[in-house]
Design an enzyme around this catalytic site. Structure first.
Site, mmCIF file in Angstrom:
data_model
loop_
_atom_site.group_PDB
_atom_site.id
_atom_site.type_symbol
_atom_site.label_atom_id
_atom_site.label_comp_id
_atom_site.label_asym_id
_atom_site.label_seq_id
_atom_site.Cartn_x
_atom_site.Cartn_y
_atom_site.Cartn_z
ATOM 1 N N LYS A 75 38.409 25.773 41.683
ATOM 2 C CA LYS A 75 39.029 26.788 40.821
ATOM 3 C C LYS A 75 40.527 26.807 41.099
ATOM 4 O O LYS A 75 40.943 26.747 42.270
ATOM 5 C CB LYS A 75 38.397 28.154 41.124
ATOM 6 C CG LYS A 75 38.789 29.275 40.176
ATOM 7 C CD LYS A 75 38.039 30.572 40.522
ATOM 8 C CE LYS A 75 38.362 31.718 39.590
ATOM 9 N NZ LYS A 75 37.604 32.952 39.923
ATOM 10 N N SER B 118 35.400 35.130 35.933
ATOM 11 C CA SER B 118 36.642 34.423 35.741
ATOM 12 C C SER B 118 36.582 32.940 36.122
ATOM 13 O O SER B 118 37.449 32.174 35.724
ATOM 14 C CB SER B 118 37.737 35.088 36.579
ATOM 15 O OG SER B 118 37.472 34.932 37.951
ATOM 16 N N SER C 68 32.682 37.256 39.290
ATOM 17 C CA SER C 68 33.328 36.071 38.719
ATOM 18 C C SER C 68 32.682 34.743 39.074
ATOM 19 O O SER C 68 33.079 33.709 38.534
ATOM 20 C CB SER C 68 34.805 36.023 39.128
ATOM 21 O OG SER C 68 35.555 36.909 38.340
#
Ligand SMILES: [Mg+2]
Ligand SMILES: [Zn+2]
Lengths: 498, 493, 103
Positions: free
Chosen positions: B78, B153, B177
């Site tokens: 990420k 997210s 997330s």
């Protein structure tokens, strides 16, 4: 009364007022590494070379507190009799400033490492006083911005340059209660803090490196008034001298304002060292909403009473306690006691001489007199030189027992300084033992009086000040070894015999 | 050996045995990922050269006799985690040109374990969002329906694994997330106990909640990744100093004797018939594996969202203060430094980030701190206490991972409607508990025609990762829901 | 019971605290959204938190500290420290002038 022309108040008017002063100061701690990262806590490196992701606040970097800095705060607090709460924590103080990398400062808000305590201090004339501490807490320093104007000052600069080497250096913030009543007291308070921190080894308190910076809350009121006046906070004082001048100037300003029928405004004022005045630093009102909250990157600090006790057990005599011992215990004058206290190594060395000789006053005279002169001349510290405390104690005893006289003592000291060794041995080797044998001195006295009939006549005619000359002549005849007191006694005896 | 579709366990075993080199894995994966990502947009940046260099190091270590738990396993990171020398943006314009000069601990541990970095994945800006749509750079698509969001997210981390464009990935979870996008993308998403995985190098959103965790196509793979990244880090004061037992070995096959708590207040009937049916079915499957279903109560869980939307913005308002145009990132100049700050931050942050900074600043500001921030911290205590009480009656709590399957782009314009997606994950985050989402079936959304994956959230007491992964593994192996759906992307088997 | 003041959020003031320049259009969009969110969080007023301790950290760690030692491996080279800077001058980070009221 205010002088219409200069705006200055008369001494008489000044005397009707009393100042109320509270000091807050930031002191850089003496650690190897910074507060929350492993960068050097060093002064004077090229800009932005002692930085890492943490102290540069790069995205994702996290703080980990320096155990030594925490212990130093606890030690400092305990030296002033502070309470060490069982629970403390770190908070974030949020405000934007370019030299603050995270735009928040990790500090302590409602749960500091130490609470309370008393700073005892003395003034130059020996007057003693004390000021309560509110707290001592731990926080991190900011970087340093210099302004790209001709004179390096804020005014007129079109841009500023930032160096983050100092960002994250551990600071202790000491907050004092408004117990101080004059600039002298404020400076004495600061000196007492500084001495204690040096003694504890928690800070070098190097003013020239900005490692002690102080703010003062100053208000004035008519003497005898119960209420405090409105205070102004003076910022940016970075030496004892500027603190004294700034506070004095602010006191005078506030009195002038009140005498002129005005009102003191609560505000922050900066100290302008060059102009010698404080000036208003108006800030937008929201600048003071710091939005403190517990730093979620750090965990609470617990200090069980036993831990504080363990630190307390390692504490030794504070500089104030030593000063009191010197003045009250040894009878040393305030000025000399201060001189000793201000040099920790010297005073430790002195204590050994005092203990070994049992004659602290005489020892003090040697230490601050001839020995200090030798140290200055040679650039070698007394405590690092060849004269041992034991040797000096011997010398003190020799002079106190009249075994040698003062000029011989001076010689012995000079030899000791160069060679070290024992005072007694030098006295013997150099034949410096004082002649206190009555008959021997009397013979020399007779010799000198015979050789100086005119002087003798003068004395007898009332010019008794020639005694000094005659004493000197006897001493010279003895090659400096005659006991001066005995010499004078015998001289008088003979001269007054007729 | 098929490095595009096999498990991390299989790839690592083959590479460790010398049956395939890490370099071969890299060369197979690099073009494949580029092809798939053209459809999914999971990555903000591919790092083929880094991947090749790392493959060479791994092969050298294997040749030298080392055995590496993630030898040659392709992983996606990420883009809110720093990787030395790579652009690290957190999905924000304000960091559009930021090149990280250091590597996050969790990422470093993956690399040390032999993993190969494929690239950095897209995310909602600063990890604030539940759809992935808040990225400043691109829209990642759901590999099971390209017209739908992947969840957020950790949008790209979930989508890349779901699309077989990564074997494993790292995400971060603050209020859901990892778990919500895992549910949306038919993968396992695991958020360990707060503090188990170092946050050093993870660009902070809300420090007291952020936690890094893995995405994988199986619980066993997730456990393997977790084992590599978990453990005390001297660079993170909130990382936990207790032994993390290896979880990947000896995962159980059934749930006999396990008490599974079903939360009374989390009644799924209100989510619509098909969703309700999906979860009832999942609970029945747990019971069929020998679990004892017990009803538990979390009376304060309904305050989770309100609590979270005070605490997380408050922390973020302070965490994001460092983005000021002085030391890195975007700068929009001004006549003075204050103007520069305001313009830089106005231009650099997107609307969701601004909303949260504003709310958080307000919640901490003078006069409101007690009513908002402090109140929320106390509510947090009560929520955590409720979980502790529930765990006296059960070993693990089962619930939906999200309030619905993946929705279409632009479907949720009201921020609060979007926040409701995380209704079930947020209370768990506030309590710091380990939890995961494991595929539990599929539902055809009301506005769609394709069946979309659903996730079951399992949450267990603090530090019980090993047990939690065991329950999930037993459930997954018995049900194999993930295998029943296929991504729509090219190159999927 | 605390009374919450969702109708009293002064967005301009809060934006100034946060150093965010907001356009009029943004204020028009954010104002109802923030008011909506605040009324949503207002439900917390009904939760009894009397005598409840605040939770700042959910995991019970205490006294996590590091020894006072240098970590030369984490130091950034001078170039690396400045590499991401929008503006530098003579080894410093350069910023527009600082006004007294920023202090
Ligand atoms: Mg301070
Ligand atoms: Zn540093």
């Amino acid at each position: 009364m205010i002088d219409e022309r200069t705006g200055e108040v008369s001494a008489e008017t000044r005397a009707r007022y009393e100042a109320v002063i509270g000091i807050e100061c930031h002191v850089e701690l003496k650690t190897v590494s910074k507060m929350f990262c492993g960068c050097p806590n060093a002064f004077g490196s090229p800009p932005n070379t002692n930085v890492c992701p943490v102290c540069l606040a790069l995205p994702g970097a996290l703080p980990v507190p320096n155990a030594k800095a925490i212990e130093q705060i606890v030690r400092a607090g305990l030296a002033f009799g502070s309470t060490i709460p069982e629970h403390a924590k770190f908070d974030r103080k949020n405000y934007f400033y370019p030299d603050m990398p995270k735009n928040y400062q990790i500090s302590q808000y409602d749960m500091p490492l130490t609470v309370g305590g008393i700073v005892r201090y003395w003034l130059e004339d020996g007057t003693r006083g004390e000021c309560r501490l509110t707290r001592i807490h731990l926080e991190e320093d900011t970087g340093k911005s210099t302004h790209a104007s001709a004179d390096g000052r804020l005014a007129g600069a079109t841009s500023s340059l930032v160096d983050f080497n100092r960002a994250g250096v551990p600071l202790m913030e000491c907050v004092g209660e408004p117990d101080l009543r004059s600039a002298e007291e404020a400076v004495a308070f600061l000196e007492s803090l500084a001495r204690t921190f040096r003694e504890l080894g928690v800070s070098d308190v190097k003013m020239e490196e900005g490692s002690l910076r102080c703010d003062a809350n100053v208000s004035v009121r008519l003497r005898g008034a119960a209420e405090y006046g409105t205070k102004a906070e003076i910022k940016n004082m970075n030496s004892f001298r500027s603190a004294r001048r700034a506070i004095e100037s602010e006191i005078a300003r506030q009195i002038a304002v009140l005498e002129g029928g005005g009102r003191v405004i609560q505000e922050t004022r900066g100290w302008d060292e060059a102009a010698g005045v404080t000036h208003s630093q108006r800030s937008k009102e929201e600048a003071h909403d710091y939005r403190y909250f517990p730093d979620p990157d750090l965990v609470p600090l617990d200090s069980p009473p036993a831990a504080a006790d363990a630190v307390r057990a390692t504490l030794i005599e504070t500089p104030y306690e030593r000063y009191i011992r010197y003045v009250d215990g040894f009878g040393i004058a305030s000025k000399q006691a201060t001189q000793l206290v201000d040099d920790a190594a010297l005073s430790q060395w002195f204590d050994r001489v005092a203990a070994a000789s049992g004659q602290p006053l005489a020892a003090m005279h040697f230490v601050l007199g001839d020995l200090s002169r030798l140290a200055n001349e040679t650039g070698i510290a007394i405590s690092g030189g060849k004269v041992t405390p034991e040797a000096l104690a011997e010398l003190v005893e020799l002079t106190q027992n009249n075994a040698i006289n003062s000029s011989a003592a001076k010689k012995v000291l000079e030899v000791l300084w160069i060679e070290g060794g024992s005072a007694k041995a030098i006295v013997e080797r150099e034949g410096l033992a004082q002649v206190s044998d009555r008959a021997a001195v009397a013979a020399l006295v007779a010799e000198v009086l015979d050789a100086n009939p005119k002087v003798v006549a003068d004395y007898r005619a009332g010019k008794t000040n020639v005694l000094g000359f005659l004493t000197g002549a006897v001493m010279k005849a003895s090659r400096g070894k005659a006991n001066p007191a005995l010499t004078q006694e015998l001289l008088r005896e003979k001269l007054e015999q007729k | 050996m098929d490095p595009l579709h096999d498990s991390a366990v299989a790839i690592a075993t083959a590479v460790n045995r010398g049956e395939m080199s890490a370099a071969d894995v890299a060369e197979t994966v690099i073009p494949h990922v580029a092809r798939i990502d053209a459809q999914v947009d999971a990555y903000l940046q591919l790092t083929p050269e880094l991947m090749r260099a790392q493959a060479r190091r791994v092969d050298a270590r294997i040749a030298a006799g080392e055995r590496l738990p993630l030898a040659g396993v392709p992983v996606a990171i990420k883009d809110n985690m720093c990787l030395d020398g790579t652009r690290t943006t957190a999905g924000s314009k304000i960091l559009g040109n930021f090149v990280a000069p250091y590597t996050a601990t969790a990422v470093q541990r993956l690399l040390d374990a032999g993993a190969l970095p494929i690239g950095k994945t897209n995310l909602d800006e600063f990890a604030m969002g539940s759809s992935g749509e808040n990225s400043a750079f691109k829209k990642t698509r759901n590999p099971y329906d390209l017209e739908r969001v992947p969840g957020g997210s950790s949008a790209g981390s979930a989508a890349s694994v779901g699309a077989f464009a990564a074997t494993l990935s790292l995400g971060s979870d603050t209020g859901g997330s990892i778990r919500e996008p895992a549910a949306f993308c038919n993968v396992v998403g695991f958020k360990p106990t707060y503090g188990r995985v170092s946050r050093y190098g993870l660009i902070a959103f809300a420090s007291s909640l952020d936690q890094i965790g893995p995405f994988a196509r199986s619980v066993e793979d997730a456990a393997l990744a977790y084992d590599a990244i978990a453990g005390k880090d001297p660079l993170d004061a909130t990382s936990i100093d207790r032994a993390a037992e290896p979880t990947a070995a000896n995962l159980p096959r059934d749930l006999r004797g396990v008490r599974v708590g079903i939360v009374k207040e989390f009644d799924t009937a209100g989510l619509g018939t098909s969703i309700d049916t999906c979860y009832r079915n999942a609970y029945d499957e747990l019971a069929a594996l020998g679990a004892e279903l017990v009803e538990v109560s979390l009376p304060t869980a309904k305050y989770g969202l309100a609590t979270y939307y005070l605490i997380a913005p408050a922390e973020c308002s302070s965490n994001l203060a460092r983005f000021d145009g002085v030391r890195y990132g975007l700068r929009v100049d001004g006549a003075d430094v204050g103007e520069m700050y305001e313009r830089t931050r106005a231009a650099g942050f997107g609307p969701e980030v601004k909303r949260r900074i504003l709310i958080g600043t307000y919640a901490l500001s003078s006069g409101y701190y007690d009513a908002y921030y402090l109140k929320a911290q106390k509510a947090r205590t009560r929520i955590a206490e409720d979980f502790a009480r529930a765990f006296e009656l059960c070993d693990v709590i089962a619930s939906p991972a999200a309030s619905s399957p993946a929705f279409g782009f632009n479907a949720k314009s009201d921020p609060v409607a979007m926040y409701l997606m995380d209704y079930y994950t947020i209370p768990v985050s506030l309590a710091g508990l380990p939890s995961l989402s494991v595929p539990c079936g599929a539902v055809v959304p009301e506005d769609g025609t394709r069946a979309m994956p659903m996730g079951l959230q399992l949450a267990s007491p603090l530090f019980t990762e090993r047990a939690l992964l065991g329950y999930a593994h037993a459930y997954e192996q018995a049900t194999r829901h993930a295998d029943k759906l296929r991504p729509v992307t090219e190159g999927a088997r | 019971m605390l009374v919450m003041a969702s109708d009293r959020i002064d967005i301009r003031h809060v934006a100034r605290l946060a150093r965010l320049a907001l356009s009029d259009a943004e204020i028009a969009t954010f104002a109802p959204q923030l008011a909506n969110l605040l009324s949503f969080v207002d439900e917390l007023t009904e939760l009894d938190t009397a005598n409840v301790a605040a939770t700042a950290q959910v995991v019970p760690s205490r006294n996590v500290e590091r020894a006072d030692a240098l970590r030369p491996e984490t130091l950034l080279s001078h170039d690396a420290a400045l590499a991401n800077a929008p503006q530098t001058q003579g080894g410093y980070f350069r910023v527009p002038r600082i006004l007294a009221e920023d202090i």
